[in-house]
Scaffold this motif. Structure first.
Motif, short mmCIF file in Angstrom:
data_model
loop_
_atom_site.label_atom_id
_atom_site.label_comp_id
_atom_site.label_asym_id
_atom_site.label_seq_id
_atom_site.Cartn_x
_atom_site.Cartn_y
_atom_site.Cartn_z
N LYS A 47 -17.84 48.72 76.00
CA LYS A 47 -16.53 48.40 75.42
C LYS A 47 -15.57 49.58 75.38
CE LYS A 47 -18.12 44.32 74.36
NZ LYS A 47 -18.04 43.32 75.38
N THR A 48 -16.08 50.81 75.40
CA THR A 48 -15.21 51.98 75.27
C THR A 48 -15.04 52.66 76.63
OG1 THR A 48 -17.00 53.54 74.82
CG2 THR A 48 -16.05 52.36 72.92
N ASP A 49 -13.99 53.47 76.73
CA ASP A 49 -13.77 54.23 77.96
C ASP A 49 -14.90 55.22 78.22
OD1 ASP A 49 -11.41 52.86 78.38
OD2 ASP A 49 -10.13 54.45 77.60
N LYS A 113 -13.49 43.81 79.64
CA LYS A 113 -14.27 44.37 78.52
C LYS A 113 -15.25 43.34 77.97
CE LYS A 113 -11.45 47.97 76.44
NZ LYS A 113 -10.75 48.39 75.22
#
Length: 176
Positions: A47-49, A113
């Motif tokens: 979900k995160t970069d 995502k």
């Protein structure tokens, strides 16, 4: 200029008419969503970069060790899936002192995502293949299939997924 009419099969242009007819039957019988859910029931946890960077780096290390290093990997809100930009690979060259420095960046549409892990992997493999092959030629697709043997099937199913989403988002279709 008139707006173009909504085409539910716009993500599938280039496929044979017989394939388009099969997809249209799935849509008409309200079975496309069930087909996708059955084939791709899971959602990835990236979900995160930072998690995306780590995921892409791991795939790159497995298949493209000699390719230039990654500078940046992130989810991008501004990539327009409507225009078929699922991901974007950019190589930026800058002169720093007396040297030419190249930075490799990958941006993935933030739409992904929350999708099946197979779809995210397919997009990442596609963008990584651009490290070696800039054009969508035979060598490019061979590299994609080397990294992901079911590449073509997953790409097709991703196009079905985008078709399904566009039907759900369409103001003329409320029943999907």
């Amino acid at each position: 200029m008139k707006p173009r009419p909504f085409s539910p099969l716009r993500y599938l242009s280039g496929y044979p008419q017989s394939t388009l007819d099969q997809v249209q039957r799935l849509i008409d019988d309200d079975r496309l969503g069930r087909y996708l859910q059955k084939r791709y029931p899971d959602r990835h946890e990236i979900k995160t970069d930072k998690a995306l960077y780590d995921y892409v780096s791991e795939l790159k290390q497995s298949y493209l060790r000699n390719a230039p290093p990654l500078s940046k990997v992130l989810y991008q809100n501004k990539l327009d899936v409507i225009q078929n930009a699922l991901g974007l690979h950019t190589a930026i060259s800058r002169v720093q002192g007396g040297r030419l420095k190249a930075k490799q960046e990958i941006r993935i549409a933030s739409t992904f995502k929350d999708c099946a892990p197979e779809f995210l992997e397919m997009i990442v493999v596609h963008e990584l293949a651009h490290f070696k092959e800039s054009d969508h030629n035979r060598a490019f697709y061979q590299l994609c299939c080397h990294m992901l043997p079911d590449y073509h099937q997953i790409e097709f199913d991703l196009r079905l997924y985008l078709t399904y989403r566009s039907l759900a988002d369409s103001p003329t279709r409320n029943d999907v």
